[in-house]
Design a protein around this motif. Structure first.
Motif, mmCIF file in Angstrom:
data_model
loop_
_atom_site.group_PDB
_atom_site.id
_atom_site.type_symbol
_atom_site.label_atom_id
_atom_site.label_comp_id
_atom_site.label_asym_id
_atom_site.label_seq_id
_atom_site.Cartn_x
_atom_site.Cartn_y
_atom_site.Cartn_z
ATOM 1 N N GLU A 1 0.830 -1.203 0.000
ATOM 2 C CA GLU A 1 0.000 0.000 0.000
ATOM 3 C C GLU A 1 0.863 1.252 0.000
ATOM 4 O O GLU A 1 1.911 1.284 0.659
ATOM 5 C CB GLU A 1 -0.797 0.033 1.304
ATOM 6 C CG GLU A 1 -2.248 -0.201 1.152
ATOM 7 C CD GLU A 1 -2.934 -0.190 2.503
ATOM 8 O OE1 GLU A 1 -4.150 -0.252 2.502
ATOM 9 O OE2 GLU A 1 -2.276 -0.122 3.555
ATOM 10 N N CYS A 2 0.379 2.274 -0.688
ATOM 11 C CA CYS A 2 1.059 3.555 -0.564
ATOM 12 C C CYS A 2 0.370 4.341 0.560
ATOM 13 O O CYS A 2 -0.568 3.855 1.176
ATOM 14 C CB CYS A 2 1.027 4.320 -1.885
ATOM 15 S SG CYS A 2 -0.621 4.861 -2.334
ATOM 16 N N TRP A 3 0.827 5.554 0.784
ATOM 17 C CA TRP A 3 0.345 6.351 1.918
ATOM 18 C C TRP A 3 -1.166 6.598 1.839
ATOM 19 O O TRP A 3 -1.830 6.840 2.824
ATOM 20 C CB TRP A 3 1.111 7.682 1.940
ATOM 21 C CG TRP A 3 1.094 8.377 3.268
ATOM 22 C CD1 TRP A 3 0.310 9.435 3.601
ATOM 23 C CD2 TRP A 3 1.896 8.061 4.413
ATOM 24 N NE1 TRP A 3 0.572 9.809 4.896
ATOM 25 C CE2 TRP A 3 1.547 8.988 5.425
ATOM 26 C CE3 TRP A 3 2.868 7.102 4.695
ATOM 27 C CZ2 TRP A 3 2.132 8.983 6.694
ATOM 28 C CZ3 TRP A 3 3.449 7.094 5.956
ATOM 29 C CH2 TRP A 3 3.079 8.022 6.928
ATOM 30 N N GLU A 4 -1.708 6.540 0.617
ATOM 31 C CA GLU A 4 -3.148 6.803 0.426
ATOM 32 C C GLU A 4 -4.037 5.730 1.043
ATOM 33 O O GLU A 4 -5.238 5.944 1.227
ATOM 34 C CB GLU A 4 -3.484 6.874 -1.068
ATOM 35 C CG GLU A 4 -2.692 7.888 -1.864
ATOM 36 C CD GLU A 4 -3.115 9.310 -1.552
ATOM 37 O OE1 GLU A 4 -4.249 9.521 -1.084
ATOM 38 O OE2 GLU A 4 -2.280 10.213 -1.785
ATOM 39 N N GLN A 5 -3.468 4.537 1.279
ATOM 40 C CA GLN A 5 -4.241 3.408 1.830
ATOM 41 C C GLN A 5 -5.471 3.090 0.983
ATOM 42 O O GLN A 5 -6.548 2.848 1.497
ATOM 43 C CB GLN A 5 -4.664 3.689 3.271
ATOM 44 C CG GLN A 5 -3.483 3.877 4.226
ATOM 45 C CD GLN A 5 -3.906 4.179 5.641
ATOM 46 O OE1 GLN A 5 -4.946 4.814 5.847
ATOM 47 N NE2 GLN A 5 -3.142 3.744 6.616
ATOM 48 N N LEU B 1 -3.177 -1.922 -2.690
ATOM 49 C CA LEU B 1 -1.744 -2.234 -2.679
ATOM 50 C C LEU B 1 -1.201 -2.217 -4.109
ATOM 51 O O LEU B 1 -1.683 -2.958 -4.970
ATOM 52 C CB LEU B 1 -1.495 -3.633 -2.084
ATOM 53 C CG LEU B 1 -1.810 -3.852 -0.596
ATOM 54 C CD1 LEU B 1 -3.303 -3.987 -0.366
ATOM 55 C CD2 LEU B 1 -1.120 -5.093 -0.067
ATOM 56 N N HIS B 2 -0.202 -1.378 -4.360
ATOM 57 C CA HIS B 2 0.419 -1.332 -5.686
ATOM 58 C C HIS B 2 1.209 -2.614 -5.911
ATOM 59 O O HIS B 2 2.104 -2.936 -5.128
ATOM 60 C CB HIS B 2 1.400 -0.154 -5.786
ATOM 61 C CG HIS B 2 0.732 1.184 -5.857
ATOM 62 N ND1 HIS B 2 0.140 1.636 -7.014
ATOM 63 C CD2 HIS B 2 0.557 2.166 -4.941
ATOM 64 C CE1 HIS B 2 -0.355 2.850 -6.797
ATOM 65 N NE2 HIS B 2 -0.127 3.190 -5.543
ATOM 66 N N LEU B 3 0.869 -3.304 -7.000
ATOM 67 C CA LEU B 3 1.645 -4.490 -7.361
ATOM 68 C C LEU B 3 3.001 -4.032 -7.882
ATOM 69 O O LEU B 3 3.085 -2.994 -8.546
ATOM 70 C CB LEU B 3 0.939 -5.228 -8.489
ATOM 71 C CG LEU B 3 -0.258 -6.084 -8.117
ATOM 72 C CD1 LEU B 3 -1.160 -6.267 -9.328
ATOM 73 C CD2 LEU B 3 0.202 -7.434 -7.591
ATOM 74 N N THR C 1 -6.827 4.895 -11.453
ATOM 75 C CA THR C 1 -5.468 5.184 -10.994
ATOM 76 C C THR C 1 -5.490 5.676 -9.554
ATOM 77 O O THR C 1 -6.489 6.179 -9.057
ATOM 78 C CB THR C 1 -4.814 6.273 -11.880
ATOM 79 O OG1 THR C 1 -5.781 7.320 -12.042
ATOM 80 C CG2 THR C 1 -4.425 5.738 -13.238
ATOM 81 N N CYS C 2 -4.348 5.534 -8.905
ATOM 82 C CA CYS C 2 -4.242 5.911 -7.493
ATOM 83 C C CYS C 2 -3.979 7.412 -7.396
ATOM 84 O O CYS C 2 -3.228 7.969 -8.214
ATOM 85 C CB CYS C 2 -3.090 5.114 -6.880
ATOM 86 S SG CYS C 2 -2.899 5.393 -5.117
ATOM 87 N N PRO C 3 -4.542 8.069 -6.387
ATOM 88 C CA PRO C 3 -4.284 9.510 -6.229
ATOM 89 C C PRO C 3 -2.798 9.834 -6.060
ATOM 90 O O PRO C 3 -2.385 10.969 -6.301
ATOM 91 C CB PRO C 3 -5.055 9.885 -4.952
ATOM 92 C CG PRO C 3 -5.917 8.721 -4.603
ATOM 93 C CD PRO C 3 -5.482 7.538 -5.407
ATOM 94 N N CYS C 4 -1.988 8.837 -5.675
ATOM 95 C CA CYS C 4 -0.553 9.121 -5.482
ATOM 96 C C CYS C 4 0.163 9.356 -6.811
ATOM 97 O O CYS C 4 1.296 9.822 -6.820
ATOM 98 C CB CYS C 4 0.123 8.001 -4.708
ATOM 99 S SG CYS C 4 0.497 6.553 -5.714
ATOM 100 N N GLY C 5 -0.493 8.955 -7.920
ATOM 101 C CA GLY C 5 0.111 9.215 -9.233
ATOM 102 C C GLY C 5 0.976 8.073 -9.750
ATOM 103 O O GLY C 5 1.437 8.116 -10.883
ATOM 104 N N ARG C 6 1.226 7.063 -8.924
ATOM 105 C CA ARG C 6 2.033 5.935 -9.426
ATOM 106 C C ARG C 6 1.160 5.088 -10.344
ATOM 107 O O ARG C 6 -0.057 5.002 -10.162
ATOM 108 C CB ARG C 6 2.582 5.111 -8.260
ATOM 109 C CG ARG C 6 3.535 5.932 -7.397
ATOM 110 C CD ARG C 6 4.198 5.106 -6.318
ATOM 111 N NE ARG C 6 4.999 5.945 -5.449
ATOM 112 C CZ ARG C 6 4.561 6.475 -4.307
ATOM 113 N NH1 ARG C 6 3.327 6.237 -3.894
ATOM 114 N NH2 ARG C 6 5.363 7.238 -3.587
ATOM 115 N N THR C 7 1.818 4.469 -11.311
ATOM 116 C CA THR C 7 1.041 3.831 -12.377
ATOM 117 C C THR C 7 0.808 2.338 -12.171
ATOM 118 O O THR C 7 0.044 1.741 -12.916
ATOM 119 C CB THR C 7 1.774 4.030 -13.714
ATOM 120 O OG1 THR C 7 3.148 3.685 -13.506
ATOM 121 C CG2 THR C 7 1.655 5.448 -14.206
#
Ligand code: ADP
Ligand code: ZN
Length: 436
Positions: free
Chosen positions: A248-252, A255-257, A310-316
């Protein structure tokens, strides 16, 4: 580090290219070096040399945990043993252990994948990473350790156990990130409170990277409150690497694979059919670049879904949802499918009960499954009042019925009567005759 940052933000088409190139090599390496894969590909009519798109992989047969067990200990290795630097084994929660081998490249990948958790926690070389997953054959300890080293952080290799010492170190050495199972984190927090400390103030934690077992959102909030930090869920399994497959990133918000190392599909566990994004099913993983023990379409038995969008964190990198549980842990109570974590979520809406529980399964005279939730009350609950206990038991039972449509008996027990675990908590006790 910058390469990792780059890959975490790469356009998805680029990630798919990496996956395709890697998987082309993986299926050929498996076919040429692992007799099991040669046999199973041939039987299924899957030609590894003809793979030209990720969709083509759907024609490859699945690999199951039983296949890995049947090929114990080294028969699934695709490289000579002389190239294997390290060996790990699954904790055997559901039977005979399975073995994973790591070349130097595989160990590097593992460290880099777990380090993503530290990156997601906005960590750096300044962090003090307290690792209290068990060290040894279990992948938790060394996986987190390699992640910390990869980040150039300071690693404290505590391993699990000796909880009072963990607490002293957390307080005195100023650990900023803690890595262990969520149930062990809860045990540490509760023990610290019992020792008269206030871990929210006396510890210096910013984040916890917790996984290896399912835990509910309410359990997470409880931990975050007690330890005054941010909990990130980490998923992994020995059969494909260990912790770090998805974090998981900070956004919770899922979980980013680590998609440049793992290709994920979600299937219907009954038919094997690949499901569209958003639908819940069994996670199937294929190694993109694992050398020593690659897997092609490994059925994890873990139930999740690909989160669309997409995740708000911007990671793809695509995200999986938090694991509900394993297909083998799923309870079928009078025809209704339920995971222990769903029961836990309902139970945790009652402030009178603690986070410690066990689900006992037994059979009644008519051979129907009888499910009992044994839950500990909090220390401030008046356990001498029989009426209060009965009332609360009924209320929890009724809420379970409304929320999950299942009949579960509730038995409240006194604080500290359910065994604490330093690793994975034992949530299900099966008392049915002949079943272990
Ligand atoms: P074992 O299968 O013997 O427990 P492992 O130690 O390799 O072996 O555990 C991997 C399993 O642990 C996964 O397949 C999954 O069921 C569970 N697991 C790991 N991480 C998580 C997580 N973050 N949430 C839920 N379950 C998890
Ligand atoms: Zn994110």
């Amino acid at each position: 580090m910058s390469r990792t940052q780059e890959i975490l933000h790469a356009p998805h088409e680029q990630i798919e290219e990496i996956q395709l190139e890697g998987i082309k090599k993986t299926v050929i390496a498996c076919y040429e070096n692992v007799p099991f894969y040669k046999r199973s590909f041939d039987e299924a009519g899957f030609d590894p040399y003809a793979l030209s798109s990720l969709e083509d992989l759907r024609r490859a047969p699945f690999v199951t945990k039983q296949d890995l067990r049947d090929n114990y200990p080294y028969k699934m290795f695709a490289t000579p043993l002389s190239k294997v630097k390290e060996i790990h084994m699954s904790s055997g929660t559901t039977g005979v252990a399975t073995v994973g081998g790591y070349t130097e490249h595989d160990l590097e990948t593992w460290g880099e994948c777990f380090a993503r958790g530290i990156i997601y926690a906005n960590g750096s070389e300044k962090d003090i990473v307290h690792v209290c997953y068990g060290y040894g054959l279990f992948t938790g300890g060394l996986g987190a350790h390699y992640g910390g080293l990869w980040m150039d952080s300071t690693v404290i290799p505590m391993s699990a156990g000796n909880t009072e010492r963990q607490i002293r170190v957390l307080k005195e050495m100023g650990s900023t990130i803690i890595c262990c199972t969520p149930s062990y984190a809860m045990h540490i927090a509760d023990t610290a409170i019992e020792m008269g400390l206030d871990p929210a103030r006396d510890f210096h934690l910013r984040a916890g990277i917790h996984g290896a077992e399912p835990f509910s959102d309410n359990f997470r909030r409880d931990l975050e409150r007690k330890l005054n930090y941010h909990v990130l869920d980490v998923y992994g399994l020995t059969e494909t690497m260990g912790p770090g497959v998805a974090i998981e990133c900070w956004e919770q918000q899922g979980l980013h694979l680590a998609e440049d190392h793992f290709y994920a599909e979600i299937i219907d566990p009954n038919t094997g059919e690949v499901l569209p994004d958003g639908e819940w099913g069994e996670l199937v993983l294929t190694s993109v670049d694992r050398e020593a023990s690659p897997v092609v379409r490994y059925r994890t038995r873990d139930i999740t879904r690909i989160i669309p969008g997409t995740c708000p964190c911007g990671r793809t990198h695509r995200r999986i949802d938090r694991i509900h549980g394993r297909t083998d842990d799923m309870l079928i109570i009078r025809g209704v499918n339920v995971f222990p974590s769903q029961i836990e979520d309902v139970m945790k809406t009652f402030p009178q009960v603690s986070s410690w529980y066990q689900i006992e399964i037994d059979t009644d005279q008519r051979s129907l499954d009888l499910v009992t939730l044994k839950a500990e009350v909090n220390p401030d609950f008046d356990f001498d009042s029989v009426a209060a206990i009965e009332r609360l038991q009924q209320e929890i039972s009724a809420r379970l019925k409304t929320a999950l449509s299942v009949g579960v008996r509730v038995r409240l027990v006194e604080p500290k009567t359910i065994a604490r675990s330093e690793g994975k908590a034992k949530r299900i006790v099966d008392l049915r005759r002949g079943i272990k």
